[in-house]
Every structure is written in C-alpha cells, then in structure tokens.
Design an enzyme around this catalytic site. Structure first.
Site, PDB file in Angstrom:
ATOM      1  N   LYS A 124     -89.125 -57.079  94.984  1.00 14.66           N
ATOM      2  CA  LYS A 124     -89.350 -56.394  96.237  1.00 14.66           C
ATOM      3  C   LYS A 124     -88.463 -56.783  97.435  1.00 14.66           C
ATOM      4  CE  LYS A 124     -93.681 -58.039  96.153  1.00 14.66           C
ATOM      5  NZ  LYS A 124     -93.724 -59.087  95.128  1.00 14.66           N
ATOM      6  N   ASN A 147     -95.071 -57.921 103.747  1.00  9.38           N
ATOM      7  CA  ASN A 147     -95.198 -59.236 103.005  1.00  9.38           C
ATOM      8  C   ASN A 147     -93.795 -59.881 102.998  1.00  9.38           C
ATOM      9  OD1 ASN A 147     -96.610 -61.257 101.336  1.00  9.38           O
ATOM     10  ND2 ASN A 147     -95.404 -60.378  99.469  1.00  9.38           N
ATOM     11  N   HIS A 197    -100.327 -64.241  89.649  1.00  3.30           N
ATOM     12  CA  HIS A 197    -101.535 -64.394  90.587  1.00  3.30           C
ATOM     13  C   HIS A 197    -102.782 -64.388  89.229  1.00  3.30           C
ATOM     14  CE1 HIS A 197     -99.237 -64.073  93.956  1.00  3.30           C
ATOM     15  NE2 HIS A 197     -98.657 -62.933  93.880  1.00  3.30           N
TER      16      HIS A 197
END
Length: 457
Positions: A124, A147, A197
């Site tokens: 990203k 982010n 996660h």
C-alpha cells in the site's frame, strides 16, 4: 430497545475514543468546527494524554475501562483504528443505536475534492507514494495520508487544514474501513490479500470483508488480475481498470516482452522497461502496475507516468538495500510484518540474486499461520535467524532441514547471519511479525538492523 433510545435525547456530545494520532486529528477537527465532544481511552495512561490536556484543557477525559453509562449517553462514538469494534462496550452501544464511526468516514463526508482509496495487505505505502509522485509530476496538488507512515504524511482530517488539494490520496487499513460507511472514492483498489491481523479477525473472510468496504460508493475501481481477493464480491456498475504481471490484453496493464526485454505495457504501448526501475522484485513490479493503473484511471498523461516511475526509488524499510559486506548484500524489509509480505520479499530477492538468502525473522506472530512461508524458504533460503517473542513458535512451522538459529537481539541476529552468508548471498530482514515485543514500531526495528549492519567490519 435501540429504536426507543434513538427517539430520546441522548445528549449532544460525540465521544472520541483513542488518545493517539488519529484521535487528536478528530478532536482538532471537532474543536475547529465548534462541535461538542468528550475524550476516552481504554488505557489508564495513554502516551499522548498530556498533549490532549494541553490542546483541550476544558474537555472531559475518561481513561481505563470504558463506562457503558458514558457511551450510552453519546451522540455518536468516533473510535480510533487501534480499538476493535468488537470491544464489548462498543458492541453494547451499537445495540442501543449509538452510531460508531471513524475519522475516514468523517473525512469522506467533509472533503470536496476526489479521493483515491488504496488498501490491501502489502504494498500500500509503495503504491501510494509512487502514485503521489506521478500526480505531482502531472502538476496536481495531492493530500497524502491516512494509514501511511512517514514524516510528510498526515491523518486524514489533518489534510483538511490549510489550502484545498486537487486530490486526496489515502492509504487505508482494514481497521479504518470497518468504521467507514461509504468512502465514495473516485477510484479504489484492493492490491492483494494475505493473512494479517488474525489476532483481531476470526477468519480471513472477515478481514477481506473489511477491505471490500473500500469499494462502497466508488466511481471507478482497479483490479489486480493476479489476486482473486482484489475483485469486488458483486458487480459494481462503474469503469474497471485491471493489471497483472502477465502480458496485457487490448484494454489492460501488464508485462510484455520484446527481444528478451520486459516492459510495463498498457494495451500495446510500452511505458517503461522493467530494467529501468529502481525498485527490485516481482512484488514491486506489481506495485508499479497498480500505481500506473490508478494514474491512468485519473487521466494522467503517460509521459508524466513514465518520468515519475523511472525516478521513484522506493520507501525506507521495504526491501531497502543497506550495503554490501564482503560480497553479501544486506536488505531491510522491516515493513514485512505479515506472511504475505515476507513471501513477496523472499521471492523478489531470490529471483534477482545468484546465491541464497539468510532470513532474519520473528517478533509478535499476531495469530498468523507461518506454514505458507515454508515452500519459499525451502526454495530460496539457506539459513534462518529468528528473534523475538514468538521465535520458537515460528520455527515449529518450518522444514527442520533448513538450519535455524536463535538470536537474542538484532545485533546478535545480524552477526549470526553475516557468519552464515557467503559471497553472492543476501541477508534479508523480513520478520513476518509485528515489532512491539522489542521495538516501538517497524521503523525502530529497521533502524536497529541498519545500525547493526553498518557496525559490521
């Protein structure tokens, strides 16, 4: 019950939960707008609490266990990405009809210029940084944030301070998207998906569902043909751009080959030779393709795309070459905090060297399954050096024929790896784990690696 409570006057204040960077940006935004709010944090001593008290001396702050009575009296809850929406007190408030939002949701409703939304498990930041360079080269003013880490990036709501931008380019995590109703992006992409996660999500599907929210309300979307998770689950009636590492068709981006030379190609037009890229590895070729696809969707001229792509040298802590020592290359991929990222780094470097990889990995596992790493380690690596809290657990997943070493800290790990490597080999730090057992963040961990490598004779 929820319906009844919605009809009552539950109070006029929003509650901002999370006294960190995101919470501060929300509080500053609400304060500038004259909107009443209170502050909460689940931690008894949040590290930024003094900063909040200085900025907002008259605002009520509650710390420690969330009080249901306070939550149920709120107009809405604005929760930071670090707090799970599954937190029992948050779930209870939702059941009682209290809206739960995040900063990206607020931003998407306030911003006047187009949004580009980029999410995925890996790549990203590289895609966003490269796309930002392309847009700047085309003369556009860009608000870069979300982010994304780094000194020049901001939380989304901080981007609304000062002059308006032509476009807002956001790196978005699944945690941010969970609390975003409709991003309404001009163009959105899920670059890829791999397990990450898993300490917060029960299943990969749940994690994927959070990522899919990036498409809500989008005007165009970009798809990675090489990753099934990049596609929306249902047809969205908007223009679609696609990319992949195989040869492009008449309306897509890909890699073409001519006289042994590979080119990033749109339709049948060569944009740039792969050998002219400063980025290395197959995963970075995919990142470049994604950034180019996003730029084309925005109507950017190919000459601006070509110039920016050739000049982009990548970001720190992402397969970053540090130095060569006695014929051994040392690479810092501290941002490789999950299995997919580490697989991409190993494969990307493995394909570009004559020797083998000595891998330094380990940290906090976050509930990850490390078995998918085994085939790429078997193919490209000759030694493992493991550090951190879950090193033993990690080792149990791998082929016992690959020699495994345990190190007490980064300096020890670099020393062991240096001894095991031969000329032509590469020492790669790509932990596949979070850093917070030993370090403040992945940058801190990467710097420890850099310092240790620089100390080698």
């Amino acid at each position: 019950m929820g319906k009844t409570l919605k009809n009552l006057d539950l109070g006029r204040k929003s509650i901002i939960i999370g006294l960190g960077k995101t919470g501060l940006s929300v509080a500053k935004y609400f304060s500038a707008k004259g909107l009443p709010f209170e502050l909460m944090d689940t931690r008894s001593s949040p590290p930024m609490i003094e900063e909040f008290k200085t900025h907002f001396p008259d605002i009520k702050i509650e710390v420690g266990k969330l009080k249901e009575s306070s939550l149920l009296g709120a107009k809405e809850l604005i929760i930071s990405p670090g707090l799970s929406i599954k937190t029992p007190e948050i779930q209870r408030a939702k059941e009682f009809g209290i809206p739960v939002r995040g900063d990206i949701d607020i931003f998407s409703k306030a911003v006047k210029a187009p949004i580009i939304g980029v999410t995925g498990s890996n790549g990203k930041s590289t895609v966003v940084a490269l796309l930002g360079s392309i847009l700047n080269s085309a003369g556009m003013s860009v608000g870069l944030g979300g982010n994304l880490d780094g000194p020049n990036t901001k939380s989304a709501l901080d981007l609304l301070e000062g002059e308006d931008k032509d476009i807002y380019l956001l790196e978005l995590s699944s945690f941010q998207l969970e609390t975003t109703e409709s991003l309404g992006a001009e163009v959105a992409v899920i670059l890829n998906l791999s397990e990450d996660h898993m300490d917060r999500y029960d299943t990969l599907k749940e994690y994927h569902d959070a990522k899919l929210r990036v498409f809500n309300g989008c005007c165009q979307l970009v798809i990675n043909r090489d990753d099934v998770y990049s596609y929306p689950k249902k047809n969205i009636d908007v223009p679609v751009w696609d990319f992949g590492v195989e040869h492009p068709n008449s309306n897509s981006l890909g890699i073409s080959e001519n006289q042994g030379e590979q080119y990033i190609t749109y339709k049948f037009e060569k944009i740039v030779a792969v050998r002219d890229l400063k980025l290395s590895g197959q995963h970075n070729i995919s990142n470049v393709l994604a950034a180019v696809a996003l730029a084309l969707s925005l109507g950017v001229d190919i000459k601006h795309i070509k110039s920016a792509v050739i000049n982009f040298s990548g970001l720190p802590h992402r397969c970053q070459w540090i130095r060569d020592v006695s014929g051994v290359g040392f690479y810092n991929d501290s941002k490789g905090t999950n299995v997919g990222a580490t697989m991409a780094a190993i494969e990307g470097l493995g394909q570009s060297i004559n020797g083998h990889i000595v891998l330094i990995a380990g940290g906090v596992a976050k509930g990850a399954d490390f078995t998918p790493l085994t085939p790429v380690i078997n193919k490209w690596a000759k030694e493992l050096v493991l550090i951190g809290k879950d090193a033993e657990e990690m080792a149990s997943n791998f082929n016992q024929d690959i020699p495994t070493n345990f190190a007490k800290d980064m300096e020890d790990a670099v020393g062991i790896a240096s001894e095991k490597a031969s000329p032509g080999d590469v020492v790669l730090l790509s932990p596949a784990c979070a850093s917070f057992d030993m370090y403040a963040n992945f940058e801190h961990r990467g710097q420890a690696f850099i310092d240790s490598v620089k100390n080698l004779l």
